[in-house]
Write a protein that holds these residues in place. Structure first.
Motif, PDB file in Angstrom:
ATOM      1  N   SER A  72     -65.444  64.090 -43.103  1.00 22.97           N
ATOM      2  CA  SER A  72     -66.413  65.238 -42.479  1.00 22.97           C
ATOM      3  C   SER A  72     -66.882  64.365 -41.224  1.00 22.97           C
ATOM      4  O   SER A  72     -67.084  65.173 -40.281  1.00 22.97           O
ATOM      5  CB  SER A  72     -67.661  65.330 -43.523  1.00 22.97           C
ATOM      6  OG  SER A  72     -67.189  65.848 -44.821  1.00 22.97           O
ATOM      7  N   LEU A  73     -67.248  63.318 -41.117  1.00 24.01           N
ATOM      8  CA  LEU A  73     -67.940  62.661 -39.995  1.00 24.01           C
ATOM      9  C   LEU A  73     -66.998  62.271 -38.931  1.00 24.01           C
ATOM     10  O   LEU A  73     -67.274  62.711 -37.626  1.00 24.01           O
ATOM     11  CB  LEU A  73     -68.578  61.373 -40.734  1.00 24.01           C
ATOM     12  CG  LEU A  73     -69.222  60.689 -39.209  1.00 24.01           C
ATOM     13  CD1 LEU A  73     -70.229  61.504 -38.722  1.00 24.01           C
ATOM     14  CD2 LEU A  73     -69.710  59.214 -39.644  1.00 24.01           C
ATOM     15  N   ALA A 388     -74.133  61.786 -46.698  1.00 25.13           N
ATOM     16  CA  ALA A 388     -73.532  62.890 -47.101  1.00 25.13           C
ATOM     17  C   ALA A 388     -71.994  62.483 -47.146  1.00 25.13           C
ATOM     18  O   ALA A 388     -71.278  62.846 -48.039  1.00 25.13           O
ATOM     19  CB  ALA A 388     -73.735  64.216 -46.258  1.00 25.13           C
ATOM     20  N   GLU A 389     -71.669  61.584 -46.089  1.00 29.60           N
ATOM     21  CA  GLU A 389     -70.098  61.204 -46.180  1.00 29.60           C
ATOM     22  C   GLU A 389     -69.838  60.260 -47.479  1.00 29.60           C
ATOM     23  O   GLU A 389     -68.800  60.612 -48.077  1.00 29.60           O
ATOM     24  CB  GLU A 389     -69.871  60.635 -44.870  1.00 29.60           C
ATOM     25  CG  GLU A 389     -68.443  60.482 -44.656  1.00 29.60           C
ATOM     26  CD  GLU A 389     -67.797  61.390 -44.235  1.00 29.60           C
ATOM     27  OE1 GLU A 389     -66.430  61.776 -44.701  1.00 29.60           O
ATOM     28  OE2 GLU A 389     -68.310  62.395 -43.493  1.00 29.60           O
ATOM     29  N   GLU A 390     -70.844  59.275 -47.641  1.00 28.31           N
ATOM     30  CA  GLU A 390     -70.488  58.691 -48.708  1.00 28.31           C
ATOM     31  C   GLU A 390     -70.659  59.233 -50.096  1.00 28.31           C
ATOM     32  O   GLU A 390     -69.745  59.239 -50.846  1.00 28.31           O
ATOM     33  CB  GLU A 390     -71.721  57.351 -48.715  1.00 28.31           C
ATOM     34  CG  GLU A 390     -71.765  56.727 -47.698  1.00 28.31           C
ATOM     35  CD  GLU A 390     -70.484  55.730 -47.842  1.00 28.31           C
ATOM     36  OE1 GLU A 390     -69.848  55.648 -48.402  1.00 28.31           O
ATOM     37  OE2 GLU A 390     -70.223  55.100 -46.437  1.00 28.31           O
ATOM     38  N   TYR A 391     -71.656  60.173 -50.396  1.00 28.97           N
ATOM     39  CA  TYR A 391     -71.749  60.868 -51.549  1.00 28.97           C
ATOM     40  C   TYR A 391     -70.491  61.828 -51.713  1.00 28.97           C
ATOM     41  O   TYR A 391     -69.947  62.111 -52.927  1.00 28.97           O
ATOM     42  CB  TYR A 391     -72.993  61.873 -51.762  1.00 28.97           C
ATOM     43  CG  TYR A 391     -74.286  61.079 -51.946  1.00 28.97           C
ATOM     44  CD1 TYR A 391     -74.408  60.391 -53.107  1.00 28.97           C
ATOM     45  CD2 TYR A 391     -75.323  60.899 -51.056  1.00 28.97           C
ATOM     46  CE1 TYR A 391     -75.448  59.568 -53.508  1.00 28.97           C
ATOM     47  CE2 TYR A 391     -76.420  60.172 -51.396  1.00 28.97           C
ATOM     48  CZ  TYR A 391     -76.443  59.306 -52.591  1.00 28.97           C
ATOM     49  OH  TYR A 391     -77.766  58.671 -52.914  1.00 28.97           O
ATOM     50  N   ASP A 392     -69.946  62.642 -50.422  1.00 31.03           N
ATOM     51  CA  ASP A 392     -68.894  63.503 -50.697  1.00 31.03           C
ATOM     52  C   ASP A 392     -67.691  62.326 -50.984  1.00 31.03           C
ATOM     53  O   ASP A 392     -66.912  62.936 -52.232  1.00 31.03           O
ATOM     54  CB  ASP A 392     -68.589  64.069 -49.470  1.00 31.03           C
ATOM     55  CG  ASP A 392     -69.035  65.530 -49.259  1.00 31.03           C
ATOM     56  OD1 ASP A 392     -69.085  66.021 -50.334  1.00 31.03           O
ATOM     57  OD2 ASP A 392     -69.209  65.949 -48.185  1.00 31.03           O
ATOM     58  N   SER A 393     -67.499  61.225 -50.808  1.00 29.44           N
ATOM     59  CA  SER A 393     -66.684  60.350 -51.076  1.00 29.44           C
ATOM     60  C   SER A 393     -66.639  59.995 -52.534  1.00 29.44           C
ATOM     61  O   SER A 393     -65.651  59.982 -53.278  1.00 29.44           O
ATOM     62  CB  SER A 393     -66.533  59.158 -50.177  1.00 29.44           C
ATOM     63  OG  SER A 393     -65.662  58.210 -50.854  1.00 29.44           O
ATOM     64  N   PHE A 411     -70.002  69.267 -45.131  1.00 29.67           N
ATOM     65  CA  PHE A 411     -70.683  68.747 -46.162  1.00 29.67           C
ATOM     66  C   PHE A 411     -70.741  69.525 -47.554  1.00 29.67           C
ATOM     67  O   PHE A 411     -71.149  70.785 -47.131  1.00 29.67           O
ATOM     68  CB  PHE A 411     -71.607  67.996 -45.938  1.00 29.67           C
ATOM     69  CG  PHE A 411     -71.598  66.907 -44.879  1.00 29.67           C
ATOM     70  CD1 PHE A 411     -70.804  65.535 -45.150  1.00 29.67           C
ATOM     71  CD2 PHE A 411     -72.217  66.830 -43.753  1.00 29.67           C
ATOM     72  CE1 PHE A 411     -70.562  64.862 -44.155  1.00 29.67           C
ATOM     73  CE2 PHE A 411     -71.981  65.879 -42.714  1.00 29.67           C
ATOM     74  CZ  PHE A 411     -71.272  64.993 -43.098  1.00 29.67           C
ATOM     75  N   SER A 412     -70.626  69.017 -48.644  1.00 28.97           N
ATOM     76  CA  SER A 412     -70.682  69.788 -49.942  1.00 28.97           C
ATOM     77  C   SER A 412     -72.373  69.931 -50.235  1.00 28.97           C
ATOM     78  O   SER A 412     -72.881  69.066 -49.516  1.00 28.97           O
ATOM     79  CB  SER A 412     -69.998  69.319 -51.050  1.00 28.97           C
ATOM     80  OG  SER A 412     -70.725  67.813 -51.294  1.00 28.97           O
ATOM     81  N   LEU A 413     -72.653  71.053 -50.623  1.00 30.46           N
ATOM     82  CA  LEU A 413     -74.256  70.910 -51.021  1.00 30.46           C
ATOM     83  C   LEU A 413     -74.789  70.128 -52.157  1.00 30.46           C
ATOM     84  O   LEU A 413     -75.870  69.321 -51.643  1.00 30.46           O
ATOM     85  CB  LEU A 413     -74.314  72.400 -51.569  1.00 30.46           C
ATOM     86  CG  LEU A 413     -75.852  72.618 -51.906  1.00 30.46           C
ATOM     87  CD1 LEU A 413     -76.775  72.616 -50.658  1.00 30.46           C
ATOM     88  CD2 LEU A 413     -76.214  74.098 -52.637  1.00 30.46           C
TER      89      LEU A 413
END
Length: 507
Positions: A72-73, A388-393, A411-413
């Motif tokens: 995403s980033l 958000a990038e870390e949490y998406d991962s 990014f996902s909700l």
């Protein structure tokens, strides 16, 4: 004073030269290993290898998307970076004919400003007090030393990212979890680093949200709302943008904030510097910390180190610049130098009293509000994107087992919700007078040296060890100049903090 620019240039050249020498050493090791392997092969095998290499080169040069996992980033800041034609030599910063490649210069400048916008944030509002404790001369020296420390860290991370690009089947990830997973081949190490990155960025988001609430409460007193209400509204706006906007939209918001940041900073700085009654007295003024210089330095270094970090976006910067080492080196060096220069000038203007005289008129107050708001928006958007990038991962690694390389542009909700909830809760608890400067001090004293000091060295050594094992090359670990600078700086930063903490406990 004339020797200072020369010393700065020499230091920068030495760090960049160490970075290039490290890369040259890697090439020499690969060349020796390749030559040794070919010497042991029959001629038919060598001819087959040559045919295979020739057939695979166009795909490696022009079809990066087939081997890319674009996170995403990456998509947010780097869309279209792979569409440039030509090879690495054609995309060099200064072509061989001597004419300036405008497109390359534009891309490097954009990448440098992206680093600057990601660095300058809400933490700068506490810097003048910290620098005043040690004095402008000592504070400026600390700023420059920490700039070199972060430069070494950024160049090492860039080197890891470029090596991953050259050797990996999937694109260079933007989250630290995926980055460490890929480089060190260890999910445990990736999870630990992800947790460290989440903690660091959450502290910055909470700090920025608190200051946003205080800024808007003082700007709009007629509304009669407390700072906590403004902080909650600010956090809700950031969350809405992160969850509804595409990555290109978030990039546009960040770019607009950077433009306002630079224009308002210039309108503040020039008249503020002109309003300083005695510049030399401000520059040579001794520190104000009553506990002495050593204690003042121990209190100042972590805050300044936290304020100068930017390394979380370096993997994306290398991709923006087509994984070109020269361009990446210039972008990291210039992009991280600008915030340091802005911070030094800001502290000088505040400590000299020039800013106070400027804020007495409506134009100066409006420029300060615009500058503060743009710094808060830019830094909080960047922190939210990193979180958000870390949490998406983490979410994707827990729910997907196929290991496929997927393109994501939003990014996902759940990732946005997890990114916002803890720091906003802390910010709301501190909005009515709480203090988070101590959290920034802790981040600079321990988290940043661990995440951006120790980690890059571990990544480089891990990759070199794996490369040596794959090529059957034995030898002792070697350390380049950037690694030596980073290692010494990390030991010094953490050691002086532990020493000061121990002295306080014994007192």
């Amino acid at each position: 004073m004339k020797a200072a620019p020369v010393l700065a240039a020499v230091c920068l050249a030495a760090v960049a030269d160490g970075f290039q020498q490290q890369h040259a050493g890697q090439i020499r090791r690969r060349t020796r290993a390749s030559a040794s392997a070919r010497a042991m092969k029959p001629s038919s095998s060598i001819e087959s290898d040559r045919r295979f290499d020739s057939a695979s080169q166009p795909q490696n040069a022009y079809n990066l998307n087939d081997r890319a996992k674009i996170t995403s980033l990456s998509v947010a800041t780097l869309e279209g970076a792979e569409s440039l034609p030509g090879d690495a030599d054609q995309r060099s910063l200064l072509p061989q004919l001597g004419s300036v490649d405008i497109d390359a210069v534009t891309k490097v400048s954009s990448a440098a400003l992206l680093i600057t916008g990601n660095t300058v944030g809400s933490s700068m509002f506490v810097l003048p007090d910290a620098v005043g404790g040690v004095g402008m001369i000592c504070g400026s020296a600390i700023f420059f030393g920490l700039y070199l420390y972060n430069l070494a860290s950024g160049l090492l991370i860039a080197d890891v990212a470029i090596n991953l690009h050259e050797n990996s089947d999937c694109e260079v990830p933007s989250s630290f979890k995926d980055f460490v997973d890929t480089a060190m081949k260890s999910e445990v190490a990736g999870t630990v680093m992800a947790g460290t990155s989440l903690l660091s960025n959450s502290l910055f988001l909470a700090f920025g949200t608190v200051h946003a609430g205080q800024l808007f409460a003082s700007t709009f007193p007629g509304l009669g709302l407390p700072p906590g209400a403004f902080a909650g509204a600010f956090a809700a706006a950031i969350a809405m943008c992160a969850s509804t906007q595409t990555n290109r939209g978030l990039e546009s918001i960040a770019n607009a904030a950077v433009l306002v940041l630079f224009s308002s900073f210039a309108s503040l700085l020039v008249p503020s510097l002109a309003s300083i009654s005695d510049p030399m007295a401000t520059w040579y003024a001794p520190g104000t910390n009553p506990d002495g210089l050593a204690s003042a330095i121990a209190a100042t270094v972590p805050l300044l180190l936290s304020s100068l970090t930017y390394q979380n976006i370096v993997p994306s910067i290398t991709k923006l610049l087509d994984f070109d080492r020269t361009k990446s080196t210039i972008a990291v060096a210039v992009g991280s130098f600008l915030p340091m220069a802005m911070y030094v000038a800001w502290c000088f203007a505040v400590l000299g009293g020039g800013l106070d005289s400027l804020l007495g008129n409506d134009a100066g107050a409006a420029a300060f509000t615009a500058f503060s708001a743009s710094a808060l928006v830019g830094s909080c958007v960047a922190a939210t994107m990193s979180l958000a990038e870390e949490y998406d991962s983490i979410i994707s690694s827990a729910t997907e087992d196929d290991g496929s390389c997927q393109l994501t542009d939003k990014f996902s909700l759940p990732a946005v919700a997890l990114s916002m909830a803890p720091p906003v809760a802390v910010a709301l608890a501190c909005a009515e007078g709480g203090e988070l400067t101590g959290a920034l001090h802790f981040n600079g004293a321990f988290i940043t040296p661990f995440l951006y000091g120790l980690l890059p060295i571990l990544l480089i050594q891990s990759m070199e060890e794996k490369e040596a094992g794959d090529n059957n090359v034995a030898g002792l670990p070697s350390f380049s100049l950037p690694q030596v600078i980073l290692g010494a700086g990390t030991i010094g930063a953490v050691g002086q903090e532990l020493a000061q903490d121990l002295m306080r406990l014994m007192a």
